[in-house]
Every structure is written in C-alpha cells, then in structure tokens.
Design an enzyme around this catalytic site. Sequence first.
Site, PDB file in Angstrom:
ATOM      1  N   SER A  15     -15.889 -11.386  11.615  1.00  0.00           N
ATOM      2  CA  SER A  15     -15.761 -10.183  12.881  1.00  0.00           C
ATOM      3  C   SER A  15     -15.093  -9.013  12.349  1.00  0.00           C
ATOM      4  O   SER A  15     -14.774  -8.868  11.261  1.00  0.00           O
ATOM      5  CB  SER A  15     -14.892 -10.856  14.019  1.00  0.00           C
ATOM      6  N   SER A 140      -3.331  -0.666   6.376  1.00  0.00           N
ATOM      7  CA  SER A 140      -3.190   0.010   7.462  1.00  0.00           C
ATOM      8  C   SER A 140      -2.611   1.513   7.369  1.00  0.00           C
ATOM      9  O   SER A 140      -1.838   1.291   6.241  1.00  0.00           O
ATOM     10  CB  SER A 140      -2.512  -0.889   8.690  1.00  0.00           C
ATOM     11  N   TYR A 153       4.087  -6.477  11.600  1.00  0.00           N
ATOM     12  CA  TYR A 153       2.757  -6.102  10.997  1.00  0.00           C
ATOM     13  C   TYR A 153       3.097  -4.844  10.091  1.00  0.00           C
ATOM     14  O   TYR A 153       2.635  -4.779   8.890  1.00  0.00           O
ATOM     15  CB  TYR A 153       2.009  -5.474  11.994  1.00  0.00           C
ATOM     16  N   LYS A 157       2.425  -4.790   5.944  1.00  0.00           N
ATOM     17  CA  LYS A 157       1.440  -4.134   5.286  1.00  0.00           C
ATOM     18  C   LYS A 157       2.213  -3.071   4.145  1.00  0.00           C
ATOM     19  O   LYS A 157       1.517  -2.736   3.080  1.00  0.00           O
ATOM     20  CB  LYS A 157       0.938  -2.989   6.368  1.00  0.00           C
ATOM     21  N   THR A 188     -12.238  -2.952  17.230  1.00  0.00           N
ATOM     22  CA  THR A 188     -12.327  -4.144  16.630  1.00  0.00           C
ATOM     23  C   THR A 188     -11.554  -5.211  17.752  1.00  0.00           C
ATOM     24  O   THR A 188     -10.682  -4.588  18.492  1.00  0.00           O
ATOM     25  CB  THR A 188     -11.891  -4.571  15.335  1.00  0.00           C
TER      26      THR A 188
END
Length: 263
Positions: A15, A140, A153, A157, A188
């Site tokens: 995806s 990111s 997160y 990253k 997304t």
Amino acid sequence: MIFRNKVIWITGASSGIGRGLALELSKQDCKLILSSRNQDQLLEVQKSCENPENIKILPFDLAHYANMKQVTGNAIQLFGKIDILINNGGISQRSPIIETSIEVDKKLMEIDYLGTVALSKALLPHFIANQSGQYVVVTSLMGKFSSPLRSAYCGAKHALHGFFDALRLEHDKDHIKVTLICPGFVNTNVARNALTADGSKQGYQDNMTENGLDVDIFVKRMLKAIRKEKFEAYIGKKEVFGIYVKRISLRLLHKVILRSNVT
C-alpha cells in the site's frame, strides 16, 4: 544510474508509497520483489502492475528481525541477485509521551529500526560480493527534526539516519550507495494505521496527511533522487522548510513547529 535490468526489492509494498513505487517501476525494464506482511494485498499489487511476469512477491514481517538472513536468501534466489533494496516498510505513532506505553516505543523500534537494519545487514554480504548495491531508506522529515505526538516514530527515524550514515562511510570502498528519502506529508494511510498510546490503531486520517503530496507525485520525485544516488532527499510541501530552519536556529524551529498546528 538507470533501472534497466536491475532487481529492486521493495518492502512495505502492499500500500501507499510502496505500492506506488511498484506501479511506477513496473513500467520500466527491471525486475521487482514486493514484500509486506499481507500476501493477498501483494498479489493485488502484482496484478495491477505492468509486466507482472517480472514481479515476485515475498511476504514477511519486519518485526521478526531474527529471520532476516533466511528472508534475504529467499529473495536473492528469486532472480539470482538484488541491486537495490528500498526499505519502505514501517509504522507510525500518534500519542503524547506521558500517555504512551513503553511497549509502543519498543514496537516502533523493532519494526521501523531493527527490522530495517537487520534486513539491510543480511543483504550486505551480497552487495559486498558484487561490489555494488544501493540501499534506499524511507525515513521521514521526522528523522531530521521532531514534532509533537510522534516521539517513538521520531526516535526510530532518527536512529535510521545514524545507522545508514555509518554504513555509507564504512562501505564506500565497496561501491555501496545509501539514499535516505525523507518524506513530509504524503496522502497515504500512515496516519490511520499509526499506533496510539495503548498500541491500538488511530483509525482516522489527519488533515495534514490528507492534504499531503499525492503518492504518484511523491514517487516520481523519489525515483529521481534514487537515480541520482543522492545521500538525502527531502520531499514534501512547506514542511520541508523545517530542514533549513533548523540549520539557522533550533529555537526558531521550535517556535515554528509549536505554531504550525501539525498535531
């Protein structure tokens, strides 16, 4: 660098950005290995691609990072070699630090960092033997500066940047390239699937993600950066300016983020 005759392995291919990469790369004269946890979704992506005969699927879970040597061996057998690994698989998080279970931090590190690192290390001997290869890592902008409600997160990253910058230095002599792709907001399902404080999915889209770059636009810019073998590429809208604000003043960046209402 061109993609013709290359074997490209994409994780997180079922995806979002991974699916977009598969659709775009399938138009070119290359072979693809598509991976994610969901075999049915991978088969759907394969069928949606051009030249599906040049595409193999290899389901696995990044969280099971102890299995990466076997997974990598299976991947190499599919076409006899791998030229580019696109580390795109991962999850996000949305929750205040004070409320977030340490198990959520652990899961983010296991999937986004350790899974990616273990897979890349397992492939490294193959790249060294061939004296060529390119790691592409979708990190990111949050790997360069942080934002509220994304502590786990951001931590994972940031860690990816530390590891892959070291890998690039150690294996320059082996002609191995590393390209770190730093997306801003891309439209997304990453926000819908983001983990909350107790580890459950957020389940809804946020405005910034909804208004982010379309996947097809992002993918074209990403592939351009890969072709140019850039060390880092920042791809997004106005949020990209955070990279340059940070270089001027951390205090200014702090104020800009607090006022931007990105949460």
